[in-house]
Scaffold this motif. Structure first.
Motif, short mmCIF file in Angstrom:
data_model
loop_
_atom_site.label_atom_id
_atom_site.label_comp_id
_atom_site.label_asym_id
_atom_site.label_seq_id
_atom_site.Cartn_x
_atom_site.Cartn_y
_atom_site.Cartn_z
N LYS A 153 0.81 -1.21 0.00
CA LYS A 153 0.00 0.00 0.00
C LYS A 153 0.85 1.26 0.00
O LYS A 153 0.59 2.21 -0.76
N SER A 154 1.87 1.32 0.85
CA SER A 154 2.69 2.54 0.89
C SER A 154 3.61 2.64 -0.32
O SER A 154 3.88 3.73 -0.83
N ALA A 155 4.10 1.51 -0.81
CA ALA A 155 4.94 1.53 -2.02
C ALA A 155 4.15 2.08 -3.20
O ALA A 155 4.69 2.85 -4.02
N GLU A 156 2.88 1.72 -3.30
CA GLU A 156 2.06 2.22 -4.40
C GLU A 156 1.80 3.72 -4.26
O GLU A 156 1.81 4.46 -5.26
N VAL A 157 1.60 4.20 -3.04
CA VAL A 157 1.44 5.63 -2.81
C VAL A 157 2.66 6.40 -3.31
O VAL A 157 2.55 7.38 -4.06
N LEU A 158 3.84 5.96 -2.90
CA LEU A 158 5.06 6.67 -3.27
C LEU A 158 5.31 6.57 -4.76
O LEU A 158 5.76 7.55 -5.39
N ALA A 159 5.02 5.43 -5.36
CA ALA A 159 5.20 5.29 -6.80
C ALA A 159 4.31 6.26 -7.55
O ALA A 159 4.71 6.81 -8.60
N ASP A 160 3.12 6.52 -7.05
CA ASP A 160 2.20 7.44 -7.72
C ASP A 160 2.73 8.87 -7.75
O ASP A 160 2.36 9.65 -8.62
N PHE A 161 3.60 9.21 -6.80
CA PHE A 161 4.13 10.57 -6.72
C PHE A 161 5.50 10.72 -7.38
O PHE A 161 6.05 11.82 -7.40
N ARG A 162 6.04 9.64 -7.92
CA ARG A 162 7.42 9.70 -8.40
C ARG A 162 7.58 10.56 -9.64
O ARG A 162 8.60 11.23 -9.81
N ASP A 163 6.63 10.51 -10.55
CA ASP A 163 6.76 11.23 -11.82
C ASP A 163 8.05 10.78 -12.50
O ASP A 163 8.17 9.64 -12.90
N ASP A 164 9.06 11.64 -12.59
CA ASP A 164 10.30 11.24 -13.25
C ASP A 164 11.38 10.83 -12.27
O ASP A 164 12.53 10.61 -12.65
N GLY A 165 11.05 10.72 -10.98
CA GLY A 165 12.04 10.31 -9.99
C GLY A 165 12.96 11.40 -9.52
O GLY A 165 13.90 11.14 -8.77
N SER A 166 12.71 12.64 -9.94
CA SER A 166 13.64 13.72 -9.60
C SER A 166 13.38 14.32 -8.23
O SER A 166 14.23 15.03 -7.69
N MET A 167 12.22 14.06 -7.63
CA MET A 167 11.92 14.65 -6.33
C MET A 167 11.50 13.63 -5.28
O MET A 167 11.37 13.97 -4.11
N VAL A 168 11.25 12.39 -5.66
CA VAL A 168 10.83 11.36 -4.71
C VAL A 168 11.71 10.14 -4.87
O VAL A 168 11.88 9.62 -5.98
N ARG A 169 12.30 9.70 -3.78
CA ARG A 169 13.08 8.47 -3.73
C ARG A 169 12.55 7.61 -2.58
O ARG A 169 11.97 8.14 -1.62
N THR A 170 12.78 6.32 -2.66
CA THR A 170 12.18 5.40 -1.70
C THR A 170 13.17 4.31 -1.31
O THR A 170 13.93 3.84 -2.15
N GLU A 171 13.14 3.92 -0.04
CA GLU A 171 13.93 2.78 0.43
C GLU A 171 13.00 1.73 1.03
O GLU A 171 11.90 2.03 1.51
N THR A 172 13.47 0.50 0.98
CA THR A 172 12.95 -0.54 1.83
C THR A 172 14.13 -1.10 2.62
O THR A 172 15.25 -0.60 2.51
N CYS A 173 13.86 -2.10 3.45
CA CYS A 173 14.92 -2.66 4.28
C CYS A 173 15.05 -4.15 4.02
O CYS A 173 14.10 -4.80 3.56
N THR A 174 16.20 -4.69 4.37
CA THR A 174 16.46 -6.11 4.13
C THR A 174 15.37 -6.98 4.72
O THR A 174 14.91 -7.93 4.09
N HIS A 175 14.92 -6.68 5.93
CA HIS A 175 13.94 -7.54 6.58
C HIS A 175 12.59 -7.51 5.87
O HIS A 175 11.86 -8.49 5.89
#
Length: 459
Positions: free
Chosen positions: A248-270
């Motif tokens: 759910k949160s990954a999809e939210v952030l992906a919707d705001f990425r546009d060209d990736g110039s202002m939004v970046r995202t991390e996840t963690c190993t676990h």
């Protein structure tokens, strides 16, 4: 001319490809990458036949000697060195007076940064800091100019816990960060939802660890993530979504990425390797916020990593001990788990061995993109002239993870008994060998504080 080190016979891995080559190190820098015969003689020639030669891991989300970790910079960096991490970014918490878990002092953000730098003087690897704002105090807005100018070019905020910020004040911080071209990083869970559910579980006496994930549900993470990234977008600020755990949160952030110039995202190993059955297996050892989720959320992490909607894999390392986890009810446990020593082997085994992702993908997500995202041009690469942070990695050696090997103060591992294939053999930090075949050989104090650039997020 004689140079210091040649690593010969290995397969070099960069963000863009793999090729057979030798790596020459002189002083603190990569001297050259190519054929050994074209290099000067070296004092030390290391045989890397059958092994990979990677840039050092850059972990942008590590808790060290802060409210959420008993690790000192020495113990955390020992674990990092054995695990192939050569640069970490920790936190400097405004209002932290030094007691674990309590943010109730009067230190300003600049004072907190100075204190964290001092605590880092015993580090074996290089480190930088995120500033962490923990109160709706307008005075911090005036501090941000000097903080960013001094190389702390990212600011962490929280939407939950006692040190969470109100959205209105967070908006003011985001507007100021946009003016400074700095990075905003936000821990996003809706506080009112999480508090209500936690209280409901308390009243019902549901203190078993298996109940915990339901108290901080995926939709609460997605709600707060949408608030934060929307505010950042409206303010024109660079936004970094930390420890994304669910679809759910990954999809939210992906919707705001546009060209990736202002939004970046991390996840963690676990979040890429464990599902919520871990709470039955190891109990409060896996008490992490956001919680470890469902198997479908693991699939979502890899789907978004494959689509470049998630850029980075970090640890969110917290150095806790079992005594802080051995409680009757999950809400009395500390939140967090250690991972610096195991992150590269575990993620390599899952992503490359099990799922067929490439070695350049591994380097992009754990080395190059973290360095680029946070303004560290000398890190995350093997380009000649950059810092000689190098990992020699055996992709074929299998071993079983055990907390008995921990260099961190943590005396447990959420990966206890997990067999992985792929092991760090050597770790160099600015040309210095700091870990050799699982043993720490570097000296405390070799690590240096890194003032970071304003990062360029151009697509």
């Amino acid at each position: 001319m004689i140079i210091d080190t040649v690593i010969r016979g290995g397969t070099v891995v960069t963000a863009n490809g793999t090729y057979d080559a030798d790596v020459a190190i002189d002083g603190e820098k990569i001297h050259a990458v190519g054929e050994r015969d074209s290099f000067p003689d070296a004092d030390d020639v290391v045989d890397a036949t059958g092994r990979l030669v990677l840039p050092g891991i850059v972990d942008p989300h590590v808790h060290v000697d802060d409210p959420f970790s008993a690790d000192s910079y020495e113990t955390a960096s020992r674990a990092a060195a054995v695990g192939g991490t050569t640069t970490l970014i920790g936190f400097a918490f405004q209002r932290w007076a030094g007691e674990m878990g309590v943010i109730d002092g009067d230190d300003t953000l600049p004072e907190a940064i100075d204190a964290a730098k001092e605590r880092g003087e015993d580090a074996l690897i290089d480190f930088s800091l995120h500033g962490a704002i923990t109160a709706d105090d307008p005075a911090v807005l005036d501090d941000l100019d000097d903080v960013v100018a001094d190389g702390v070019t990212s600011i962490k905020m929280f939407s939950t816990y006692d040190h969470g910020l109100q959205n209105g004040f967070m908006q003011r911080v985001l507007e100021r960060l946009a003016e400074l071209d700095a990075v905003a990083a936000v821990h996003t869970e809706d506080d009112s939802v999480c508090q209500m559910l936690t209280e409901r579980f308390r009243e019902a006496g549901r203190g078993d660890p298996e109940d915990y994930p339901q108290s901080r549900p995926d939709y609460a993470e997605a709600m707060a993530a949408e608030d934060a990234v929307r505010m950042a977008t409206e303010a024109g600020a660079k936004y970094y979504g930390v420890h994304t755990s669910c679809r759910k949160s990954a999809e939210v952030l992906a919707d705001f990425r546009d060209d990736g110039s202002m939004v970046r995202t991390e996840t963690c190993t676990h979040y890429t390797t464990l599902d919520d059955t871990v709470y039955e297996a190891v109990g409060n050892q896996a008490m992490i916020a956001p919680p470890i989720r469902k198997p479908d959320d693991i699939e979502a992490m890899f789907e978004h990593l494959a689509e470049d909607d998630i850029d980075i894999v970090s640890t969110d390392h917290c150095g806790y001990t079992l005594d802080s986890k051995t409680v009757e009810n999950w809400w009395d446990s500390t939140f967090g788990a250690n991972a610096l020593q195991t992150s590269l082997p575990v993620f390599h085994d899952e992503a490359v061995n099990e799922r067929g992702f490439s070695y350049p993908f591994l380097v992009r997500t754990m080395c190059t993109r973290p360095a680029e995202t946070f303004g560290l041009p000398e890190k995350g690469t093997l380009d000649p002239g950059t810092d000689a942070d190098v990992v020699v990695f055996d992709p074929d050696e299998s071993y079983t993870i055990t907390a008995d090997d921990n260099e961190s103060v943590a005396d447990f591992s959420v990966y206890e008994g997990r067999e992985v294939t792929g092991r760090v053999k050597r770790t160099y930090v600015r040309g210095e060998l700091v870990a050799d075949d699982g043993d720490v050989v570097g000296d405390p104090g070799h690590g240096a504080f890194l003032e970071r650039d304003i990062p360029d997020w151009s697509p």
